[in-house]
Design a protein around this motif. Structure first.
Motif, mmCIF file in Angstrom:
data_model
loop_
_atom_site.group_PDB
_atom_site.id
_atom_site.type_symbol
_atom_site.label_atom_id
_atom_site.label_comp_id
_atom_site.label_asym_id
_atom_site.label_seq_id
_atom_site.Cartn_x
_atom_site.Cartn_y
_atom_site.Cartn_z
ATOM 1 N N PRO A 85 47.714 37.866 -44.604
ATOM 2 C CA PRO A 85 47.672 36.585 -45.319
ATOM 3 C C PRO A 85 46.390 35.830 -44.991
ATOM 4 N N LYS A 86 45.849 35.145 -45.986
ATOM 5 C CA LYS A 86 44.606 34.390 -45.787
ATOM 6 C C LYS A 86 44.927 32.996 -45.256
ATOM 7 N N ILE A 87 45.344 32.953 -43.985
ATOM 8 C CA ILE A 87 45.662 31.699 -43.309
ATOM 9 C C ILE A 87 45.059 31.741 -41.910
ATOM 10 N N PRO A 88 44.825 30.580 -41.281
ATOM 11 C CA PRO A 88 44.316 30.570 -39.914
ATOM 12 C C PRO A 88 45.267 31.301 -38.965
ATOM 13 N N LEU A 89 44.702 32.015 -38.003
ATOM 14 C CA LEU A 89 45.522 32.792 -37.067
ATOM 15 C C LEU A 89 46.504 31.913 -36.297
ATOM 16 N N LYS A 90 46.124 30.653 -36.038
ATOM 17 C CA LYS A 90 47.012 29.780 -35.266
ATOM 18 C C LYS A 90 48.331 29.551 -36.005
ATOM 19 N N TRP A 91 48.273 29.448 -37.348
ATOM 20 C CA TRP A 91 49.492 29.234 -38.112
ATOM 21 C C TRP A 91 50.331 30.500 -38.194
ATOM 22 N N LEU A 92 49.665 31.643 -38.267
ATOM 23 C CA LEU A 92 50.393 32.919 -38.243
ATOM 24 C C LEU A 92 51.113 33.078 -36.911
ATOM 25 N N MET A 120 56.095 32.978 -33.749
ATOM 26 C CA MET A 120 56.760 32.604 -32.503
ATOM 27 C C MET A 120 57.996 31.734 -32.745
ATOM 28 N N THR A 121 58.066 31.063 -33.878
ATOM 29 C CA THR A 121 59.229 30.211 -34.151
ATOM 30 C C THR A 121 60.288 30.967 -34.934
ATOM 31 N N ILE A 122 59.947 31.391 -36.136
ATOM 32 C CA ILE A 122 60.953 31.979 -37.013
ATOM 33 C C ILE A 122 61.349 33.391 -36.589
ATOM 34 N N MET A 166 58.148 14.982 -39.153
ATOM 35 C CA MET A 166 56.809 15.565 -39.077
ATOM 36 C C MET A 166 56.040 15.536 -40.396
ATOM 37 N N LEU A 167 56.760 15.528 -41.521
ATOM 38 C CA LEU A 167 56.088 15.580 -42.819
ATOM 39 C C LEU A 167 56.351 14.345 -43.664
ATOM 40 N N SER A 168 57.027 13.357 -43.063
ATOM 41 C CA SER A 168 57.333 12.090 -43.750
ATOM 42 C C SER A 168 58.155 12.289 -45.026
ATOM 43 N N GLU A 169 59.009 13.294 -45.025
ATOM 44 C CA GLU A 169 59.891 13.513 -46.164
ATOM 45 C C GLU A 169 61.078 12.554 -46.083
ATOM 46 N N LYS A 170 61.604 12.157 -47.242
ATOM 47 C CA LYS A 170 62.680 11.174 -47.279
ATOM 48 C C LYS A 170 64.048 11.827 -47.105
ATOM 49 N N LEU A 171 64.890 11.178 -46.304
ATOM 50 C CA LEU A 171 66.271 11.625 -46.146
ATOM 51 C C LEU A 171 67.143 10.954 -47.204
ATOM 52 N N LYS A 172 68.035 11.710 -47.824
ATOM 53 C CA LYS A 172 68.983 11.164 -48.789
ATOM 54 C C LYS A 172 70.347 11.013 -48.125
ATOM 55 N N TRP A 173 71.227 10.259 -48.786
ATOM 56 C CA TRP A 173 72.531 9.979 -48.190
ATOM 57 C C TRP A 173 73.323 11.250 -47.918
ATOM 58 N N ASN A 174 73.217 12.230 -48.838
ATOM 59 C CA ASN A 174 73.996 13.460 -48.665
ATOM 60 C C ASN A 174 73.477 14.304 -47.504
ATOM 61 N N HIS A 175 72.173 14.179 -47.185
ATOM 62 C CA HIS A 175 71.628 14.880 -46.025
ATOM 63 C C HIS A 175 72.226 14.319 -44.738
ATOM 64 N N ILE A 176 72.217 12.998 -44.634
ATOM 65 C CA ILE A 176 72.765 12.344 -43.430
ATOM 66 C C ILE A 176 74.257 12.620 -43.302
ATOM 67 N N ILE A 212 59.251 24.595 -41.291
ATOM 68 C CA ILE A 212 58.248 23.530 -41.360
ATOM 69 C C ILE A 212 56.836 24.122 -41.321
ATOM 70 N N THR A 213 56.646 25.120 -40.465
ATOM 71 C CA THR A 213 55.355 25.803 -40.399
ATOM 72 C C THR A 213 55.014 26.433 -41.744
ATOM 73 N N ASN A 214 56.015 27.042 -42.366
ATOM 74 C CA ASN A 214 55.830 27.667 -43.672
ATOM 75 C C ASN A 214 55.416 26.637 -44.722
ATOM 76 N N LYS A 215 56.032 25.442 -44.644
ATOM 77 C CA LYS A 215 55.668 24.373 -45.590
ATOM 78 C C LYS A 215 54.229 23.943 -45.401
ATOM 79 N N VAL A 216 53.795 23.834 -44.150
ATOM 80 C CA VAL A 216 52.413 23.446 -43.858
ATOM 81 C C VAL A 216 51.448 24.507 -44.389
ATOM 82 N N ILE A 217 51.800 25.775 -44.180
ATOM 83 C CA ILE A 217 50.954 26.873 -44.654
ATOM 84 C C ILE A 217 50.840 26.840 -46.173
#
Length: 304
Positions: free
Chosen positions: A54-61, A66-68, A107-117, A163-168
């Motif tokens: 994949p054409k991404i920085p090695l740090k993100w790979l 290491m997470t998923i 981390m990404l400032s995404e909004k929480l909805k009532w059904n999530h909570i 979350i890492t995948n979203k950033v990538i």
């Protein structure tokens, strides 16, 4: 979604649900870190010779791997090895959906909805019921505070990978199989090092010398069916259909996991454990479909 694609999606769901039973079987004759290391070695090799990196920085790979991969399966394999029922593990690890939502908000400032909570609160109540039931069960059900926390640790690692995948994906579109195959290289060495340090060279040698057909088949299933084929089909479906059409089908994974564990491993649950499982499923359903319910009510009010 066409009938063919629906059947393909259901095949993946079944493969991922049965995956937890296969993990349990594979761990009968092989320690967890060694089994996980071999699993990801088979995912990466020989596939890396046929799939472009994949054409991404090695740090993100590295972070993604290491997470998923490492974090998720180190915790999950250890929990199941220590007695966590495969069926319950397939359900509890779905807490990744809630962890992903919370991390996205933080981390990404995404909004929480009532059904999530609401979904998080309901599912958390189910986790508490499971924990209480496990501590009260005599004779050892495998659902202890340790195995429950380890499985939740696997869910958190999975969420960090999401979350890492979203950033990538914000910066570039990476082919799913390229990311899966090349990130599989990352956890191989850490798993083997952990196996050497915590399981011991003697256990490694004995496991490899005395490896049986069942363990080999389990590794083939984990590497090729659950990972390479499963992610290839799922990724292709997500690419061709809206997320809301495909993602909710993943809710069937713990259902398949619990049914297959009951049929193939004779796993049984107490009434309180079944109650906890039902509450967690209710939380997952609320998380996924609560928003649709709100939209439907708003549309109805507009027409009245």
């Amino acid at each position: 979604m066409s009938v063919k694609d629906m059947l393909l999606a259901l095949c993946v769901v079944i493969a991922w649900g049965v995956n937890f039973v296969v993990i349990k079987v594979g761990l009968h004759d092989m320690p967890p870190f060694l089994l996980a290391g071999l699993r990801f070695a088979l995912v990466a090799l020989p596939a890396i010779f046929f799939i472009k990196p994949p054409k991404i920085p090695l740090k993100w790979l590295f972070v993604y791997g290491m997470t998923i991969s490492f974090g998720q399966f180190a915790f999950l394999f250890l929990a199941i090895k220590l007695g966590m029922p495969a069926g319950i593990a397939s359900l509890v690890i779905q807490a990744q959906a809630f962890f992903t939502i919370l991390l996205g908000a933080l981390m990404l400032s995404e909004k929480l909805k009532w059904n999530h909570i609401a979904g998080i609160l309901v599912a958390s109540a189910g986790m508490l019921v499971l924990a209480k039931a496990g501590l009260e069960t005599q004779g050892g059900s495998g659902i202890t505070m340790v195995t429950l926390l380890l499985t939740l640790g696997a869910a958190l690692s999975w969420a960090l990978g999401n979350i890492t995948n979203k950033v990538i994906m914000r910066n570039t579109q990476v082919p799913v199989m390229s990311l899966v195959v090349w990130s599989a290289l990352v956890p191989v060495a850490p798993f083997f090092v952990c196996s050497w340090l915590f399981e011991g060279p003697q256990a490694i040698v004995l496991s490899l010398v005395n490896i049986n057909t069942t363990t080999i088949l389990a590794l083939i299933y984990l590497a090729f069916i659950a990972t390479i084929i499963g992610y290839a089909i799922w990724g292709n479906l997500l690419k061709r259909y809206e997320t809301w059409r495909v993602a909710p089908l993943a809710l069937l994974v713990p259902v398949v996991g619990m049914l297959s564990a009951a049929l193939l491993l004779d796993e049984t649950l107490s009434a309180m454990q079944l109650t906890g499982a039902a509450i967690i499923i209710a939380g997952l359903l609320l998380n996924v479909f609560g928003g649709f319910l709100t939209s439907a009510l708003m549309v109805r009010q507009q027409h009245l």
